[in-house]
Scaffold this motif. Structure first.
Motif, PDB file in Angstrom:
ATOM      1  N   ALA A 199      17.420  48.624 -46.296  1.00  0.00           N
ATOM      2  CA  ALA A 199      17.497  48.480 -44.648  1.00  0.00           C
ATOM      3  C   ALA A 199      17.510  47.206 -44.147  1.00  0.00           C
ATOM      4  O   ALA A 199      16.695  46.413 -44.726  1.00  0.00           O
ATOM      5  N   VAL A 200      18.559  46.874 -43.372  1.00  0.00           N
ATOM      6  CA  VAL A 200      18.939  45.734 -42.863  1.00  0.00           C
ATOM      7  C   VAL A 200      18.531  45.347 -41.439  1.00  0.00           C
ATOM      8  O   VAL A 200      18.725  46.076 -40.690  1.00  0.00           O
ATOM      9  N   VAL A 201      17.580  44.390 -41.309  1.00  0.00           N
ATOM     10  CA  VAL A 201      17.205  44.143 -39.680  1.00  0.00           C
ATOM     11  C   VAL A 201      17.401  42.569 -39.743  1.00  0.00           C
ATOM     12  O   VAL A 201      17.488  41.608 -40.494  1.00  0.00           O
ATOM     13  N   ALA A 202      17.050  42.493 -38.443  1.00  0.00           N
ATOM     14  CA  ALA A 202      17.102  40.695 -37.918  1.00  0.00           C
ATOM     15  C   ALA A 202      15.865  40.198 -38.222  1.00  0.00           C
ATOM     16  O   ALA A 202      14.835  40.579 -38.152  1.00  0.00           O
ATOM     17  N   MET A 203      16.026  38.848 -38.762  1.00  0.00           N
ATOM     18  CA  MET A 203      14.859  37.740 -38.891  1.00  0.00           C
ATOM     19  C   MET A 203      14.998  36.674 -38.055  1.00  0.00           C
ATOM     20  O   MET A 203      16.261  36.182 -37.880  1.00  0.00           O
ATOM     21  N   PRO A 204      14.050  36.243 -37.244  1.00  0.00           N
ATOM     22  CA  PRO A 204      14.476  35.167 -36.513  1.00  0.00           C
ATOM     23  C   PRO A 204      14.651  33.742 -37.242  1.00  0.00           C
ATOM     24  O   PRO A 204      14.505  33.587 -38.524  1.00  0.00           O
ATOM     25  N   ALA A 254      15.621  29.469 -36.410  1.00  0.00           N
ATOM     26  CA  ALA A 254      15.590  28.326 -35.707  1.00  0.00           C
ATOM     27  C   ALA A 254      17.070  27.828 -35.179  1.00  0.00           C
ATOM     28  O   ALA A 254      17.509  27.274 -34.256  1.00  0.00           O
ATOM     29  N   VAL A 255      18.041  28.055 -36.189  1.00  0.00           N
ATOM     30  CA  VAL A 255      19.411  27.501 -36.105  1.00  0.00           C
ATOM     31  C   VAL A 255      20.315  28.722 -35.428  1.00  0.00           C
ATOM     32  O   VAL A 255      21.071  28.270 -34.579  1.00  0.00           O
ATOM     33  N   TYR A 256      20.384  29.678 -36.132  1.00  0.00           N
ATOM     34  CA  TYR A 256      21.357  30.758 -35.765  1.00  0.00           C
ATOM     35  C   TYR A 256      20.539  31.876 -34.734  1.00  0.00           C
ATOM     36  O   TYR A 256      21.319  32.759 -34.568  1.00  0.00           O
ATOM     37  N   GLN A 257      19.401  31.794 -34.482  1.00  0.00           N
ATOM     38  CA  GLN A 257      18.732  32.829 -33.807  1.00  0.00           C
ATOM     39  C   GLN A 257      18.261  33.980 -34.258  1.00  0.00           C
ATOM     40  O   GLN A 257      17.278  34.364 -34.515  1.00  0.00           O
ATOM     41  N   GLU A 258      19.411  34.563 -35.142  1.00  0.00           N
ATOM     42  CA  GLU A 258      18.877  35.689 -36.046  1.00  0.00           C
ATOM     43  C   GLU A 258      19.738  35.325 -37.619  1.00  0.00           C
ATOM     44  O   GLU A 258      20.785  34.887 -37.438  1.00  0.00           O
ATOM     45  N   ARG A 259      19.261  35.900 -38.688  1.00  0.00           N
ATOM     46  CA  ARG A 259      19.925  36.259 -39.856  1.00  0.00           C
ATOM     47  C   ARG A 259      19.536  37.731 -40.178  1.00  0.00           C
ATOM     48  O   ARG A 259      18.663  38.207 -39.679  1.00  0.00           O
ATOM     49  N   ALA A 260      20.302  37.853 -41.158  1.00  0.00           N
ATOM     50  CA  ALA A 260      20.175  39.239 -41.703  1.00  0.00           C
ATOM     51  C   ALA A 260      19.155  39.312 -42.994  1.00  0.00           C
ATOM     52  O   ALA A 260      19.446  38.552 -43.992  1.00  0.00           O
ATOM     53  N   CYS A 261      18.272  40.223 -42.990  1.00  0.00           N
ATOM     54  CA  CYS A 261      17.369  40.440 -44.010  1.00  0.00           C
ATOM     55  C   CYS A 261      17.213  41.706 -44.506  1.00  0.00           C
ATOM     56  O   CYS A 261      17.304  42.787 -43.906  1.00  0.00           O
ATOM     57  N   ALA A 262      17.365  41.866 -45.777  1.00  0.00           N
ATOM     58  CA  ALA A 262      17.461  43.291 -46.409  1.00  0.00           C
ATOM     59  C   ALA A 262      16.006  43.535 -47.112  1.00  0.00           C
ATOM     60  O   ALA A 262      15.536  42.831 -47.850  1.00  0.00           O
ATOM     61  N   PHE A 263      15.570  44.632 -46.542  1.00  0.00           N
ATOM     62  CA  PHE A 263      14.253  45.557 -47.193  1.00  0.00           C
ATOM     63  C   PHE A 263      15.019  46.212 -48.357  1.00  0.00           C
ATOM     64  O   PHE A 263      15.865  47.190 -48.070  1.00  0.00           O
TER      65      PHE A 263
END
Length: 576
Positions: A486-491, A493-502
């Motif tokens: 499951a891929v979600v957004a993680m906060p 500081a530079v890109y606002q969001e990056r992709a995190c895979a659980f």
């Protein structure tokens, strides 16, 4: 029949309808014509008007190169003539896959003059995206860069020619003679081979329809691979004109964007207004501080779309403190206005928000601080209609409540290209586009602003690039070490969001970020879509109905990041 004659006969709209394109209804077009929003001017005629008024002014520049409006007009005539001489005909589609460069602008304007329709893909796109978009749109030509050292775009274009039946031509910019292969045309040589006077006659013979498609932009990929969004000559020109009026800009605008120039945001809110209204568009292909700092120092842009990553690099390198920012009208950014204003030593900074489907919202330097820091701005078009729906319904929420933003207006798309089923879901029966963004309207000093509160759609916005989580999950699920993902957004500081895979790993298996990236590369996914962090779990959190809960996963990664930040602070304190 020309546009003026058709209007006299009560016929407003395109003289020819492209199959798959959803055009605005006659009723809505008439309404926008009656109030003066939509005119008979095209992007081509608007550019010609700018050339006539500002022929000796600088139109386009790089750090060691610049050209006037008259010179750019001549270059783009020759580009248009060359495209036509290759056998392309008006309304043919052309895949653009170029980095930020003067050649991108010259080729783009050349396509408009030739009546061709650019398909605005990204240099980062690969087989999955280019193959689908090229086939879906019936692309006939593919413009790429031969100068990229990290990826062989010429070989890639050859591969695409084999897999896209309609694709006949590859055109390469900055192509060394030794790199070009059979069937690949050098953009520079094509232009050099054209006689200027003959090119102008050939271009003048092309009829341009203000109600016809000018370009194919792309959605943010909210439902699998990006959808194609037709944008039309007079409505696109309306937004460019409205942007200039919103800020009170004129031909003194010197615009720079560190975002992708092929993006809708850069076109409509940066280099497009400059080029079509007599200003200067400053282009830089690099986001490295040692390249951008000298560019800013020499060309002195006064309106900037600058991603936070670039501003952080300029600050760390000392360039922010060396540059004179006193003449800058504003830096526009997608988030973190207060933080970036401090980073820029107090230089004016405003929020910006938009969607390729039509809405452009911006902050204005005259707005209250509260609005600049805590909203995403207000629509620049007074003719945009906004509704906030209770999520999952078409019932309007109470004023000030959070709900799904829906929009309708002169530049809001009436439908995705050749996507009937998606259009049934994305639009209301009365033509409002349901954005998938959660918003609320906040009134500050009598002005209504938009406040972003999250998304319904399953998307990560990485520095403005939209990543469809379902697309990544579907590709990654074939990895032998992954049982479920499951891929979600993680906060960030530079890109606002990056992709995190659980990831729920297969028994006895594991996978690293690098392994997963290599796997997705073979699947043909653009690199910016690859997850940049993996968290292993035994099972996913679920809702009361037993379904995967992505909101809980997003909260989990937020908590993990907070804990890591606190631990790092404690460690630094112990060392001190």
């Amino acid at each position: 029949m020309d546009t003026t004659r058709r209007r006299r006969m009560g016929q407003i709209g395109p003289s020819h309808r492209i199959p798959g394109v959803v055009y605005q209804s006659q009723e809505r077009l008439q309404r926008y014509v009656d109030v003066g929003v939509l005119t008979d001017e095209t992007l081509v005629s608007a550019f010609r008007r700018a050339v006539g008024r500002f022929s000796t002014r600088t139109a386009l520049s790089e750090i060691n190169w610049q050209c006037t409006y008259a010179e750019l007009d001549a270059l783009t005539d020759r580009a248009a003539s060359a495209f036509l001489r290759l056998g392309l005909v008006p309304l043919d589609r052309v895949l653009f896959q170029l980095p930020n460069s003067k050649e991108l602008v010259i080729a783009f304007l050349g396509c408009l003059k030739a009546g061709l329709i650019p398909i605005c893909t990204l240099a980062a796109h690969r087989q999955a995206e280019i193959g689908y978009l090229g086939r879906h749109a019936g692309a006939r030509a593919h413009i790429v860069s031969a100068a990229e050292k990290r990826f062989d775009f010429i070989a890639f274009a050859e591969e695409m020619r084999q897999s896209i039946p309609s694709l006949d031509l590859t055109i390469a910019i900055k192509g060394d003679a030794n790199l070009l292969r059979d069937g690949v045309h050098s953009f520079e040589r094509l232009i050099e081979a054209e006689d200027g006077a003959e090119a102008r006659r050939r271009v003048d013979a092309i009829s341009h329809d203000p109600y016809q498609v000018a370009l194919f932009q792309l959605s943010g990929g909210t439902t699998d691979i990006p959808k194609i969004i037709p944008r039309f000559h007079n409505e696109y020109l309306y937004t460019l004109r409205t942007f200039m009026e919103f800020y009170g800009f004129d031909e003194t605008i010197v615009a720079y964007s560190g975002l992708q120039w092929i993006h809708n945001s850069s076109m409509l809110c940066c280099w497009g207004p400059a080029i079509f209204f007599g200003g200067e568009a400053v282009v830089g292909g690099s986001l490295e501080a040692d390249d951008v700092g000298p560019l800013f120092d020499r060309r002195k842009p006064n309106w900037l779309l600058a991603p936070p990553v670039l501003l952080f690099r300029l600050k760390e390198s000392g360039w922010i403190d060396r540059l004179d920012l006193s003449k800058v009208k504003a830096f526009a950014t997608g988030g973190g206005v207060q933080q970036l204003k401090a980073l820029l030593n107090g230089a004016e900074t405003v929020p910006m928000f938009g969607m390729t489907e039509g809405l452009i919202a911006q902050g204005h330097p005259s707005d209250p601080i509260e609005a600049k820091y805590h909203t995403v701005g207000r629509p620049i078009s007074p003719h945009d209609e906004l509704k906030i729906f209770i999520p999952g319904t078409e019932v309007e929420a109470a004023d000030g409540e959070v709900g799904e933003l829906a929009i309708r207006g002169p530049s809001v798309t009436a439908g995705y290209f050749d996507a009937e089923e998606r259009n049934k879901v994305a639009f209301t029966s009365d033509g409002f586009y349901k954005s998938g963004d959660l918003m609320r309207i906040r009134t500050i000093e009598g002005q209504r602003y938009l406040v972003f509160e999250g998304r319904i759609k399953d998307v990560v916005s990485r520095g403005g690039e939209k990543i469809n989580c379902e697309e990544v999950e579907r590709a990654a699920a074939d990895h032998p070490a992954i049982k479920a993902i499951a891929v979600v957004a993680m906060p960030d500081a530079v890109y606002q969001e990056r992709a995190c895979a659980f990831v729920v790993p297969a028994t006895g298996q594991s996978v690293t970020v690098a392994d997963l990236g290599s796997f997705l590369e073979k699947k043909g996914l653009a690199k910016f879509k690859w997850p940049e962090r993996i968290e292993f779990v035994a099972e996913f959190p679920v809702t009361a109905a037993g379904k995967l809960s992505k909101p809980k996963l997003r909260e989990m990664i937020k908590d993990i990041l907070k804990q890591e930040k606190a631990s790092a602070s404690d460690a630094r304190a112990r060392i001190a």
